[in-house]
Motif scaffolding. Structure first.
Motif, PDB file in Angstrom:
ATOM      1  N   GLU A  93      -8.424 -14.544  -5.069  1.00  0.00           N
ATOM      2  CA  GLU A  93      -7.699 -13.774  -4.247  1.00  0.00           C
ATOM      3  C   GLU A  93      -8.054 -12.488  -3.739  1.00  0.00           C
ATOM      4  O   GLU A  93      -8.778 -11.579  -4.716  1.00  0.00           O
ATOM      5  CB  GLU A  93      -6.127 -13.501  -4.661  1.00  0.00           C
ATOM      6  CG  GLU A  93      -5.300 -14.575  -4.893  1.00  0.00           C
ATOM      7  CD  GLU A  93      -3.973 -14.458  -5.473  1.00  0.00           C
ATOM      8  OE1 GLU A  93      -3.713 -13.143  -5.578  1.00  0.00           O
ATOM      9  OE2 GLU A  93      -3.341 -15.495  -6.151  1.00  0.00           O
ATOM     10  N   PHE A  94      -8.412 -12.035  -2.737  1.00  0.00           N
ATOM     11  CA  PHE A  94      -8.859 -10.661  -2.165  1.00  0.00           C
ATOM     12  C   PHE A  94      -7.784  -9.864  -1.539  1.00  0.00           C
ATOM     13  O   PHE A  94      -7.590 -10.438  -0.577  1.00  0.00           O
ATOM     14  CB  PHE A  94      -9.926 -10.998  -1.211  1.00  0.00           C
ATOM     15  CG  PHE A  94     -11.375 -11.366  -1.950  1.00  0.00           C
ATOM     16  CD1 PHE A  94     -11.518 -12.546  -2.138  1.00  0.00           C
ATOM     17  CD2 PHE A  94     -12.311 -10.671  -2.417  1.00  0.00           C
ATOM     18  CE1 PHE A  94     -12.440 -13.226  -2.602  1.00  0.00           C
ATOM     19  CE2 PHE A  94     -13.612 -11.340  -2.876  1.00  0.00           C
ATOM     20  CZ  PHE A  94     -13.640 -12.623  -3.234  1.00  0.00           C
ATOM     21  N   MET A  95      -7.190  -8.838  -2.072  1.00  0.00           N
ATOM     22  CA  MET A  95      -6.081  -8.250  -1.635  1.00  0.00           C
ATOM     23  C   MET A  95      -6.443  -6.885  -0.886  1.00  0.00           C
ATOM     24  O   MET A  95      -7.172  -6.151  -1.541  1.00  0.00           O
ATOM     25  CB  MET A  95      -5.007  -8.069  -2.594  1.00  0.00           C
ATOM     26  CG  MET A  95      -4.451  -9.425  -3.100  1.00  0.00           C
ATOM     27  SD  MET A  95      -3.350  -9.344  -4.574  1.00  0.00           S
ATOM     28  CE  MET A  95      -4.728  -9.794  -5.657  1.00  0.00           C
ATOM     29  N   VAL A  96      -6.001  -6.302   0.198  1.00  0.00           N
ATOM     30  CA  VAL A  96      -5.611  -4.965   0.594  1.00  0.00           C
ATOM     31  C   VAL A  96      -4.511  -4.258   0.094  1.00  0.00           C
ATOM     32  O   VAL A  96      -3.482  -4.779   0.281  1.00  0.00           O
ATOM     33  CB  VAL A  96      -6.009  -5.063   2.093  1.00  0.00           C
ATOM     34  CG1 VAL A  96      -7.527  -5.449   2.237  1.00  0.00           C
ATOM     35  CG2 VAL A  96      -5.471  -5.667   2.957  1.00  0.00           C
ATOM     36  N   CYS A  97      -4.782  -3.233  -0.218  1.00  0.00           N
ATOM     37  CA  CYS A  97      -3.624  -2.349  -0.757  1.00  0.00           C
ATOM     38  C   CYS A  97      -3.419  -1.222  -0.334  1.00  0.00           C
ATOM     39  O   CYS A  97      -4.317  -0.196  -0.726  1.00  0.00           O
ATOM     40  CB  CYS A  97      -3.656  -2.107  -2.314  1.00  0.00           C
ATOM     41  SG  CYS A  97      -4.059  -3.910  -3.019  1.00  0.00           S
ATOM     42  N   PRO A  98      -2.375  -0.640   0.483  1.00  0.00           N
ATOM     43  CA  PRO A  98      -2.683   0.513   1.303  1.00  0.00           C
ATOM     44  C   PRO A  98      -1.951   1.638   0.293  1.00  0.00           C
ATOM     45  O   PRO A  98      -0.836   1.990   0.121  1.00  0.00           O
ATOM     46  CB  PRO A  98      -1.461   0.348   2.426  1.00  0.00           C
ATOM     47  CG  PRO A  98      -1.201  -1.267   2.511  1.00  0.00           C
ATOM     48  CD  PRO A  98      -1.563  -1.420   1.151  1.00  0.00           C
ATOM     49  N   ALA A 117       2.933   1.027   5.270  1.00  0.00           N
ATOM     50  CA  ALA A 117       2.093   0.227   4.468  1.00  0.00           C
ATOM     51  C   ALA A 117       2.005  -1.238   5.073  1.00  0.00           C
ATOM     52  O   ALA A 117       0.727  -1.996   5.199  1.00  0.00           O
ATOM     53  CB  ALA A 117       2.568   0.208   3.021  1.00  0.00           C
ATOM     54  N   VAL A 118       3.022  -1.685   5.479  1.00  0.00           N
ATOM     55  CA  VAL A 118       3.124  -3.352   6.163  1.00  0.00           C
ATOM     56  C   VAL A 118       2.241  -3.103   7.310  1.00  0.00           C
ATOM     57  O   VAL A 118       1.309  -3.991   7.672  1.00  0.00           O
ATOM     58  CB  VAL A 118       4.388  -3.724   6.412  1.00  0.00           C
ATOM     59  CG1 VAL A 118       4.538  -4.867   6.948  1.00  0.00           C
ATOM     60  CG2 VAL A 118       5.103  -3.601   4.927  1.00  0.00           C
ATOM     61  N   ARG A 119       2.379  -1.975   8.014  1.00  0.00           N
ATOM     62  CA  ARG A 119       1.642  -1.790   9.135  1.00  0.00           C
ATOM     63  C   ARG A 119      -0.033  -1.893   9.088  1.00  0.00           C
ATOM     64  O   ARG A 119      -0.798  -2.494   9.681  1.00  0.00           O
ATOM     65  CB  ARG A 119       1.647  -0.474  10.057  1.00  0.00           C
ATOM     66  CG  ARG A 119       0.954  -0.347  11.281  1.00  0.00           C
ATOM     67  CD  ARG A 119       1.470   0.689  12.021  1.00  0.00           C
ATOM     68  NE  ARG A 119       1.288   1.931  11.956  1.00  0.00           N
ATOM     69  CZ  ARG A 119       0.251   2.563  12.417  1.00  0.00           C
ATOM     70  NH1 ARG A 119      -0.589   2.283  13.330  1.00  0.00           N
ATOM     71  NH2 ARG A 119       0.048   3.931  11.921  1.00  0.00           N
ATOM     72  N   GLY A 130      -6.671   5.828   0.896  1.00  0.00           N
ATOM     73  CA  GLY A 130      -6.239   4.860   2.025  1.00  0.00           C
ATOM     74  C   GLY A 130      -5.713   3.480   1.908  1.00  0.00           C
ATOM     75  O   GLY A 130      -4.866   3.095   0.986  1.00  0.00           O
ATOM     76  N   VAL A 131      -6.898   2.730   2.148  1.00  0.00           N
ATOM     77  CA  VAL A 131      -6.496   1.267   1.601  1.00  0.00           C
ATOM     78  C   VAL A 131      -7.407   0.675   0.613  1.00  0.00           C
ATOM     79  O   VAL A 131      -8.696   0.654   0.968  1.00  0.00           O
ATOM     80  CB  VAL A 131      -6.502   0.224   2.827  1.00  0.00           C
ATOM     81  CG1 VAL A 131      -6.399  -1.308   2.610  1.00  0.00           C
ATOM     82  CG2 VAL A 131      -5.420   0.564   3.866  1.00  0.00           C
ATOM     83  N   ALA A 132      -7.174   0.432  -0.437  1.00  0.00           N
ATOM     84  CA  ALA A 132      -8.128  -0.252  -1.533  1.00  0.00           C
ATOM     85  C   ALA A 132      -7.901  -1.596  -1.697  1.00  0.00           C
ATOM     86  O   ALA A 132      -7.284  -2.305  -1.069  1.00  0.00           O
ATOM     87  CB  ALA A 132      -7.763   0.595  -2.890  1.00  0.00           C
ATOM     88  N   ILE A 133      -8.876  -2.361  -2.610  1.00  0.00           N
ATOM     89  CA  ILE A 133      -8.927  -3.568  -2.837  1.00  0.00           C
ATOM     90  C   ILE A 133      -8.391  -3.913  -4.217  1.00  0.00           C
ATOM     91  O   ILE A 133      -8.938  -3.450  -5.240  1.00  0.00           O
ATOM     92  CB  ILE A 133     -10.374  -3.961  -2.479  1.00  0.00           C
ATOM     93  CG1 ILE A 133     -10.812  -3.773  -0.997  1.00  0.00           C
ATOM     94  CG2 ILE A 133     -10.315  -5.673  -2.973  1.00  0.00           C
ATOM     95  CD1 ILE A 133     -12.154  -4.173  -0.758  1.00  0.00           C
ATOM     96  N   ALA A 134      -7.780  -4.934  -4.205  1.00  0.00           N
ATOM     97  CA  ALA A 134      -7.357  -5.783  -5.567  1.00  0.00           C
ATOM     98  C   ALA A 134      -8.005  -7.189  -5.546  1.00  0.00           C
ATOM     99  O   ALA A 134      -7.896  -7.627  -4.508  1.00  0.00           O
ATOM    100  CB  ALA A 134      -5.962  -5.709  -5.773  1.00  0.00           C
TER     101      ALA A 134
END
Ligand code: PGA
Ligand code: ZN
Length: 418
Positions: free
Chosen positions: A163-168, A177-179, A236-240
């Motif tokens: 999994e590569f996630m983007v986390c606002p 955040a959903v946007r 901003g938007v980070a990665i998990a």
């Protein structure tokens, strides 16, 4: 008093059977709950009961678990004066009689537990998130972690990381955040298509292109975040990441990533380099569930810099998590209702984490239904983080949409991670 309890064998998002549990209370409340199901499961998870009858669903049927709800569990709970959810959860555990819900099935028991929580909330005239008991963390809206790119056990591509996630993290509100998630997802799709890659989807709704090198994926996601107009990083938007490393750990204890054989320490240094080069703020299951010493070294090496989350090695199990905390493993826990098999024990696991200063992220499973229980659970517990797949596919967006709805009706709820 529970007046009605029954279950049906329905399909999950992967076309495998799961349970829908319907529960009625005296006074007229009737509700249902859909049970999730994982693919990359921890070996110490509570037992998901499957029929094993090759003539039905290649052995994956849940008719036995359904029957257990309709007969034994219903006989035990219906008509009895159980006043709390905890009492009912305990009664089911006692009836099952095994330490891991192997006899009646954790899938049967958790479905009843979820349905009962929902019914009791409805009977109290409260939304589920306002009814579920907390444990010292004030309710808040969680940062959504969108799994935009799938590999491992969730996709047929050569990518070993799951999994590569983007986390606002920097978003001002749930809706924003959903946007961001949706806009980054769209930008990533455009980039993949422009690069000649497939934009077909994996089990959790993320893209599943023919990429094999984790760093190549990370670079592409950072570019997509920028394309969408956001700042890559915690403002901003980070990665998990959830590499789900148990899935690519070999019998000899090594890890196989894109054809390369790596030791635990190689993996740790690989992650350290990734954290240096990309805006990664959280890594879940970076090492295998049995790699106890590796996990301790990983925690020492990166625990001050990023969130290190246990999933396969923790199994939302209060006893296992307590032990891991004393052993200095990880600093965070992924939380899945069906890994432990009841709402009460899930809340207990989260409370233990909270007391030890471990963060918690509420999670879906790769096999899902449109049930939105986990959205309310994340809000009620104030854990500040949720992952429930890509901002695409009905069973995933149902949870994000539920969060938008909760945010809109509760403008005083704070948003963001703790
Ligand atoms: P699963 O994957 O639901 O297939 O177990 C989710 C995860 O590993 O976090
Ligand atoms: Zn995981």
């Amino acid at each position: 008093t529970i007046t009605h309890l029954s279950a049906l064998e329905i399909l999950d998002s992967r076309s495998r059977p799961t349970l829908q549990v319907t529960l009625g209370l005296a006074g007229g409340v009737t509700v249902s709950a859909g049970v999730p199901s994982g693919a990359s499961t921890g070996t110490r998870e509570a037992v998901e009961l499957r029929d094993g009858d090759p003539a039905r669903f290649s052995g994956g049927g849940v008719a036995t678990a359904v029957n257990n709800v309709n007969t034994e569990i219903a006989d035990h709970l219906v008509g009895r004066n159980l006043t709390t959810l905890a009492e009912a959860d305990e009664a089911m555990q006692g009836l099952d009689g095994t330490p891991n819900k192997a006899r009646l099935g954790a899938n049967a028991i958790v479905g009843v537990s979820m349905a009962l929580a929902r019914a009791l909330a409805t009977a109290d005239g409260k939304p589920l998130h306002a009814w579920l008991p907390g444990f010292g963390q004030a309710p808040r809206l969680p940062v959504p972690c969108f799994n935009v790119l799938n590999g491992g056990a969730h996709a047929p591509n050569p990518l070993d990381f799951q999994e590569f996630m983007v986390c606002p993290l920097g978003a001002p509100s749930m809706a924003e955040a959903v946007r961001s998630g949706a806009e980054v997802y769209a930008a990533l799709k455009k980039r993949l298509a422009a690069g000649g890659h497939s934009t077909g989807l994996g089990d959790e709704g993320g893209f599943a292109p023919n990429l094999a090198e984790p760093e190549e994926v990370l670079a592409m996601i950072v570019a997509a975040i920028t394309d969408a107009g956001y700042t890559p990083g915690t403002t901003g938007v980070a990665i998990a990441l959830d590499p789900a490393a148990s899935e690519f750990r070999q019998g000899d204890g090594s890890y196989r990533v894109n054809g390369q054989s790596l030791s635990s320490d190689d993996m740790i240094e690989r992650y350290a380099a990734m954290v240096d080069a990309y805006p990664i703020w959280s890594i879940e299951d970076g090492l295998g569930e049995d790699d106890h010493d590796g996990w301790q070294r990983l925690t020492t090496r990166l625990g001050e810099r990023i969130q290190l989350m246990g999933d396969d090695n923790f199994c939302t199990n209060p006893a296992i998590i307590s032990e891991a905390i004393s052993d200095g493993i990880a600093n965070s826990a992924l939380i899945k209702l069906n890994q432990i098999g009841s709402v009460t024990e899930t809340l207990e696991a989260m409370a233990i984490c909270h007391r030890a200063g471990y963060t918690q992220m509420v999670s879906h499973r790769s096999g899902e239904t449109p049930d939105t229980f986990i959205a309310d659970l994340a809000v009620a517990t104030g854990c500040g983080q949720i992952k429930t797949g890509a901002p695409a596919r009905g069973e995933r967006v149902a949870k994000y949409n539920r969060l938008i709805e909760i945010a809109a009706s509760n403008p005083a709820l704070p948003f963001g991670r703790v």
